[in-house]
Design an enzyme around this catalytic site. Structure first.
Site, PDB file in Angstrom:
ATOM      1  N   ASP A  37       0.848  -1.188   0.000  1.00  0.00           N
ATOM      2  CA  ASP A  37       0.000   0.000   0.000  1.00  0.00           C
ATOM      3  C   ASP A  37       0.881   1.234   0.000  1.00  0.00           C
ATOM      4  OD1 ASP A  37      -2.030   2.072   0.647  1.00  0.00           O
ATOM      5  OD2 ASP A  37      -3.290   0.318   0.996  1.00  0.00           O
ATOM      6  N   ASP A  72       4.757   1.879  -5.401  1.00  0.00           N
ATOM      7  CA  ASP A  72       3.689   2.317  -6.298  1.00  0.00           C
ATOM      8  C   ASP A  72       3.427   1.192  -7.296  1.00  0.00           C
ATOM      9  OD1 ASP A  72       2.180   3.446  -8.339  1.00  0.00           O
ATOM     10  OD2 ASP A  72       3.404   5.245  -8.523  1.00  0.00           O
ATOM     11  N   ASN A  99      -5.539  -5.112  -6.277  1.00  0.00           N
ATOM     12  CA  ASN A  99      -6.687  -4.451  -5.658  1.00  0.00           C
ATOM     13  C   ASN A  99      -6.541  -2.931  -5.584  1.00  0.00           C
ATOM     14  OD1 ASN A  99      -9.066  -4.346  -3.593  1.00  0.00           O
ATOM     15  ND2 ASN A  99      -7.339  -3.425  -2.484  1.00  0.00           N
ATOM     16  N   TYR A 170     -12.266   5.746 -14.705  1.00  0.00           N
ATOM     17  CA  TYR A 170     -12.344   4.563 -13.842  1.00  0.00           C
ATOM     18  C   TYR A 170     -13.019   3.395 -14.571  1.00  0.00           C
ATOM     19  CZ  TYR A 170     -13.587   1.922  -9.571  1.00  0.00           C
ATOM     20  OH  TYR A 170     -13.748   0.966  -8.601  1.00  0.00           O
ATOM     21  N   LYS A 174     -11.491  -0.233 -15.553  1.00  0.00           N
ATOM     22  CA  LYS A 174     -12.060  -1.445 -14.972  1.00  0.00           C
ATOM     23  C   LYS A 174     -12.564  -2.410 -16.034  1.00  0.00           C
ATOM     24  CE  LYS A 174     -11.384  -0.778 -10.591  1.00  0.00           C
ATOM     25  NZ  LYS A 174     -10.382  -1.597  -9.886  1.00  0.00           N
ATOM     26  N   THR A 204     -16.709   1.364   1.112  1.00  0.00           N
ATOM     27  CA  THR A 204     -15.282   1.610   1.289  1.00  0.00           C
ATOM     28  C   THR A 204     -14.998   3.102   1.300  1.00  0.00           C
ATOM     29  OG1 THR A 204     -14.800   1.625  -1.089  1.00  0.00           O
ATOM     30  CG2 THR A 204     -14.784  -0.526   0.013  1.00  0.00           C
TER      31      THR A 204
END
Length: 298
Positions: A37, A72, A99, A170, A174, A204
């Site tokens: 992360d 990254d 993820n 996005y 995806k 989230t």
């Protein structure tokens, strides 16, 4: 005995939300985990390793094994280091869970070049770069005569699969991830690698930015099952990562206790001519073929 005893998993974006739940459940199921992360904000800015460090501490408190990686995911050298760190720490990689992601929602007319580039970079390149180096790792093991049983779980979204307005960057990334999943499944099967994708629905940090989130994902009453808990997503990821699974090249929607299988692009209907079409005739035919005026969404 856990479903993932002895497995080594690299999980990106594992400091918070769905990724954190993946890391914790993988550890509970016996996997050794590289918790990746960058620790940036929801739009990708900044960086702080604290969240990933806390997840590693939680795993170790449970008696599991884990290490922090702050690279990254979309940096080529960083992705290489991530996979190399897993090999150095635990001897190999068995599972890659892609993820990590960010959001910069705007309608197309207002979206800046940096809004587009940043989201495409983190999601699409950020899936491909770790996958590239993991694939090389598995290829070398396979060429050395080892019987590899590895898996990749990518993260798509209904924003791409159902084309959500206001998320061109996005959604495009995806949707691309779902296609990347199918291609990778075909390419990597020769090395003993399965590749699948999930399209999760959960409450989230990223989703919290949506103005209608409280109406779409209401909080459960105390003591009741919360269908929007991010922890509900992780059992499917563990199941797909299990060495006992044979599923590959598929994309699943998951929320609460529900899992749905998506069908890939397929031909719905057609028109044909024995010669080259005249544009005026074809205009009428494609309206009929699409079930409405040309350009109207079905």
């Amino acid at each position: 005995m856990g479903n993932l005893d002895g497995q080594v998993a690299v999980i990106t974006g594992a400091g918070r939300g769905i990724g954190r739940e993946h890391a914790l459940l993988f550890a509970k199921e016996g996997a050794k985990v590289v918790v990746n992360d960058l620790g940036g904000a929801s739009d990708g800015s900044g960086g702080d390793p604290t969240a990933a460090e806390q997840v590693v501490e939680e795993i170790r408190a449970l008696g599991g094994e884990a290490v922090v990686n702050g690279d990254d995911v979309a940096d080529w050298a960083g992705a290489e280091r991530m996979i190399a760190q897993a090999v150095e720490a635990f001897g190999r990689v068995d599972v890659l869970v892609n993820n990590a992601g960010i959001l910069r929602d705007k309608v197309i007319a207002q979206m800046s070049e940096s809004d587009w580039d940043s989201v495409i970079r983190v999601h699409l390149k950020g899936h491909f770069a770790p996958l590239h180096f993991a694939a090389g790792h598995w290829r070398e093991r396979s060429k050395a005569g080892e019987q590899v049983r590895a898996s990749v779980i990518n993260t798509s979204s209904t924003s791409g699969l159902h084309s959500n307005p206001g998320q061109a960057n996005y959604g495009a990334a995806k949707s691309g991830i779902a296609t990347l999943t199918e291609i990778a499944a075909k390419e990597l099967s020769r090395y003993g690698v399965r590749v699948n994708a999930i399209a999760p629905a959960a409450r989230t940090r990223l989703i919290a930015q949506t103005p209608t989130v409280d109406a779409l994902m209401p909080a459960a009453a105390e003591g009741e099952f919360d269908p929007w808990d991010p922890a509900n997503i992780s059992p499917l990821v563990v199941a797909l990562a299990s060495p006992e699974s044979s599923v590959t090249g598929r994309t699943f929607w998951v929320a609460g206790g529900t899992v749905k299988l998506y069908k890939s692009w397929s031909v719905e209907s057609r028109v044909e001519s024995d010669s080259r079409w005249e544009p005026s005739a074809l205009t009428k035919e494609i309206e009929r073929l699409a079930g409405g005026p040309a350009g109207q969404a079905g």
